[in-house]
Write a protein that holds these residues in place. Structure first.
Motif, PDB file in Angstrom:
ATOM      1  N   GLY A 142      -2.099 -12.498  19.231  1.00  0.00           N
ATOM      2  CA  GLY A 142      -2.602 -11.273  18.631  1.00  0.00           C
ATOM      3  C   GLY A 142      -1.782 -10.847  17.438  1.00  0.00           C
ATOM      4  O   GLY A 142      -0.810 -11.513  17.048  1.00  0.00           O
ATOM      5  N   PRO A 143      -2.126  -9.733  16.825  1.00  0.00           N
ATOM      6  CA  PRO A 143      -1.350  -9.203  15.704  1.00  0.00           C
ATOM      7  C   PRO A 143       0.019  -8.728  16.187  1.00  0.00           C
ATOM      8  O   PRO A 143       0.139  -8.140  17.272  1.00  0.00           O
ATOM      9  CB  PRO A 143      -2.189  -8.030  15.205  1.00  0.00           C
ATOM     10  CG  PRO A 143      -3.542  -8.209  15.828  1.00  0.00           C
ATOM     11  CD  PRO A 143      -3.313  -8.914  17.114  1.00  0.00           C
ATOM     12  N   ALA A 144       1.048  -8.964  15.380  1.00  0.00           N
ATOM     13  CA  ALA A 144       2.398  -8.521  15.756  1.00  0.00           C
ATOM     14  C   ALA A 144       2.450  -7.014  15.972  1.00  0.00           C
ATOM     15  O   ALA A 144       3.107  -6.541  16.899  1.00  0.00           O
ATOM     16  CB  ALA A 144       3.401  -8.944  14.680  1.00  0.00           C
ATOM     17  N   SER A 182       1.952 -12.152  11.652  1.00  0.00           N
ATOM     18  CA  SER A 182       2.840 -11.204  10.984  1.00  0.00           C
ATOM     19  C   SER A 182       2.037 -10.089  10.312  1.00  0.00           C
ATOM     20  O   SER A 182       0.842 -10.267  10.024  1.00  0.00           O
ATOM     21  CB  SER A 182       3.698 -11.918   9.945  1.00  0.00           C
ATOM     22  OG  SER A 182       2.892 -12.460   8.909  1.00  0.00           O
ATOM     23  N   PRO A 183       2.677  -8.938  10.054  1.00  0.00           N
ATOM     24  CA  PRO A 183       1.936  -7.813   9.472  1.00  0.00           C
ATOM     25  C   PRO A 183       1.226  -8.132   8.155  1.00  0.00           C
ATOM     26  O   PRO A 183       0.159  -7.584   7.893  1.00  0.00           O
ATOM     27  CB  PRO A 183       3.026  -6.755   9.273  1.00  0.00           C
ATOM     28  CG  PRO A 183       4.010  -7.048  10.354  1.00  0.00           C
ATOM     29  CD  PRO A 183       4.033  -8.545  10.459  1.00  0.00           C
ATOM     30  N   ASP A 184       1.810  -9.014   7.330  1.00  0.00           N
ATOM     31  CA  ASP A 184       1.150  -9.340   6.061  1.00  0.00           C
ATOM     32  C   ASP A 184       0.170 -10.496   6.186  1.00  0.00           C
ATOM     33  O   ASP A 184      -0.478 -10.893   5.207  1.00  0.00           O
ATOM     34  CB  ASP A 184       2.175  -9.631   4.967  1.00  0.00           C
ATOM     35  CG  ASP A 184       3.028 -10.861   5.248  1.00  0.00           C
ATOM     36  OD1 ASP A 184       2.771 -11.555   6.261  1.00  0.00           O
ATOM     37  OD2 ASP A 184       3.959 -11.116   4.469  1.00  0.00           O
ATOM     38  N   ARG A 221       1.320   4.546   9.559  1.00  0.00           N
ATOM     39  CA  ARG A 221       2.405   3.833   8.889  1.00  0.00           C
ATOM     40  C   ARG A 221       1.986   2.398   8.573  1.00  0.00           C
ATOM     41  O   ARG A 221       1.264   1.774   9.356  1.00  0.00           O
ATOM     42  CB  ARG A 221       3.659   3.804   9.771  1.00  0.00           C
ATOM     43  CG  ARG A 221       4.181   5.173  10.131  1.00  0.00           C
ATOM     44  CD  ARG A 221       5.530   5.066  10.838  1.00  0.00           C
ATOM     45  NE  ARG A 221       5.443   4.335  12.102  1.00  0.00           N
ATOM     46  CZ  ARG A 221       6.490   3.989  12.842  1.00  0.00           C
ATOM     47  NH1 ARG A 221       7.711   4.295  12.437  1.00  0.00           N
ATOM     48  NH2 ARG A 221       6.339   3.344  13.987  1.00  0.00           N
ATOM     49  N   LYS A 222       2.462   1.882   7.468  1.00  0.00           N
ATOM     50  CA  LYS A 222       2.206   0.487   7.117  1.00  0.00           C
ATOM     51  C   LYS A 222       3.196  -0.395   7.850  1.00  0.00           C
ATOM     52  O   LYS A 222       4.402  -0.231   7.713  1.00  0.00           O
ATOM     53  CB  LYS A 222       2.348   0.287   5.612  1.00  0.00           C
ATOM     54  CG  LYS A 222       2.050  -1.136   5.169  1.00  0.00           C
ATOM     55  CD  LYS A 222       2.183  -1.288   3.661  1.00  0.00           C
ATOM     56  CE  LYS A 222       1.897  -2.726   3.228  1.00  0.00           C
ATOM     57  NZ  LYS A 222       2.008  -2.888   1.756  1.00  0.00           N
ATOM     58  N   PRO A 223       2.715  -1.340   8.671  1.00  0.00           N
ATOM     59  CA  PRO A 223       3.650  -2.212   9.402  1.00  0.00           C
ATOM     60  C   PRO A 223       4.389  -3.138   8.444  1.00  0.00           C
ATOM     61  O   PRO A 223       3.844  -3.553   7.414  1.00  0.00           O
ATOM     62  CB  PRO A 223       2.740  -2.985  10.349  1.00  0.00           C
ATOM     63  CG  PRO A 223       1.399  -2.966   9.685  1.00  0.00           C
ATOM     64  CD  PRO A 223       1.308  -1.649   8.961  1.00  0.00           C
TER      65      PRO A 223
END
Length: 263
Positions: A214-216, A194-196, A155-157
């Motif tokens: 870290g990454p969300a 954030s994801p983007d 899935r795309k976050p």
């Protein structure tokens, strides 16, 4: 500026729709696909969401009905969640899907109509409607991850993970309490990309000596226990922050077993 409550309700709606698109066209046999949650199939995951969405709807609209639901939980404290999932998973997939859709629609309307200042009963402390919507989004995303893993889908976050991350941070002390441990007195600093990749979501004092970064997406996978820490790019500075990453959980209930490392 839009009402924050309406924003989280809209995000919950979109999270449910995304998962609906994932399961809506599954063949009947695909509903029996095992997920990473031991003993739970895709059908169990959707049945659990339907059961809990119905419980949230009762909490918002029918205090007596929700009180009866609490009595059911107290009568079987160790397995009432599994019982609800088992009953739903036994239904024909089309009926289960229709029930979940009705529960989501009803809950969406009830959340929008709720008094934003009121607190509604829940299995834990009473919650405002916005907090209930955030909690439902967190669960929908987490169980949706189980479904995606079962189906081999990546899935795309999205920015909706903001709500999941926020719950994970706010639930820090609960993770200690549920294990019978004393939580650290001082807040931690948490910085998540954030994801983007365009923002950093920050929580806690900037100068806190205990820090998590870290990454969300990875942080959300960690606090919902959908991936093992060893497989995630979440790092800690300080012994207390490091320990928290081993026990973090965003969900209510007993301490979970989590996932085994991929390697």
């Amino acid at each position: 500026m839009p009402d924050p409550s309406s924003l989280v309700i809209a995000d919950l709606r979109e999270e449910g729709q995304e998962l609906d698109r994932l399961v809506g066209d599954l063949a009947p046999e695909e509903w029996t696909s095992p997920t990473p949650a031991k003993g739970w199939t895709v059908a169990h995951q959707i049945a659990h969401l339907e059961w809990t969405d119905q419980a949230a709807l009762l909490a918002l609209t029918d205090a007596d009905g929700f009180a009866r639901r609490i009595e059911e939980a107290l009568a079987a404290p160790d397995d009432f969640v599994d019982q609800g999932a088992e009953r739903g998973a036994a239904l024909p997939p089309a009926e289960l899907l229709a029930r979940w859709r009705r529960a989501r629609t009803g809950l969406d309307a009830a959340l929008a109509a709720a008094d934003g200042t009121a607190r509604f009963p829940w299995f834990g402390p009473p919650m405002k409607a916005a907090s209930m919507a955030s909690a439902r989004l967190m669960e929908t995303w987490a169980h949706g991850q189980d479904v995606a893993d079962a189906l081999g889908v990546t899935r795309k976050p999205t920015s909706r993970l903001y709500h999941v991350a926020r719950i994970g941070v706010r639930a820090r002390d609960y993770a200690y309490a549920v294990r019978g441990l004393a939580a650290p007195a001082a807040e931690f600093r948490v910085e998540l990309v954030s994801p983007d990749g365009t923002e950093t979501w920050t929580y806690g004092p900037a100068d806190a000596p205990q820090k998590v970064t870290g990454p969300a997406l990875d942080f959300c996978l960690l606090v919902t226990q959908r991936a093992h820490r060893a497989d995630l790019a979440v790092t800690a500075e300080g012994a207390e922050a490091d320990h928290w990453l081993d026990i973090a959980q965003a969900f209510a209930g007993p301490a979970g077993d989590g996932r085994a490392p991929r390697v």
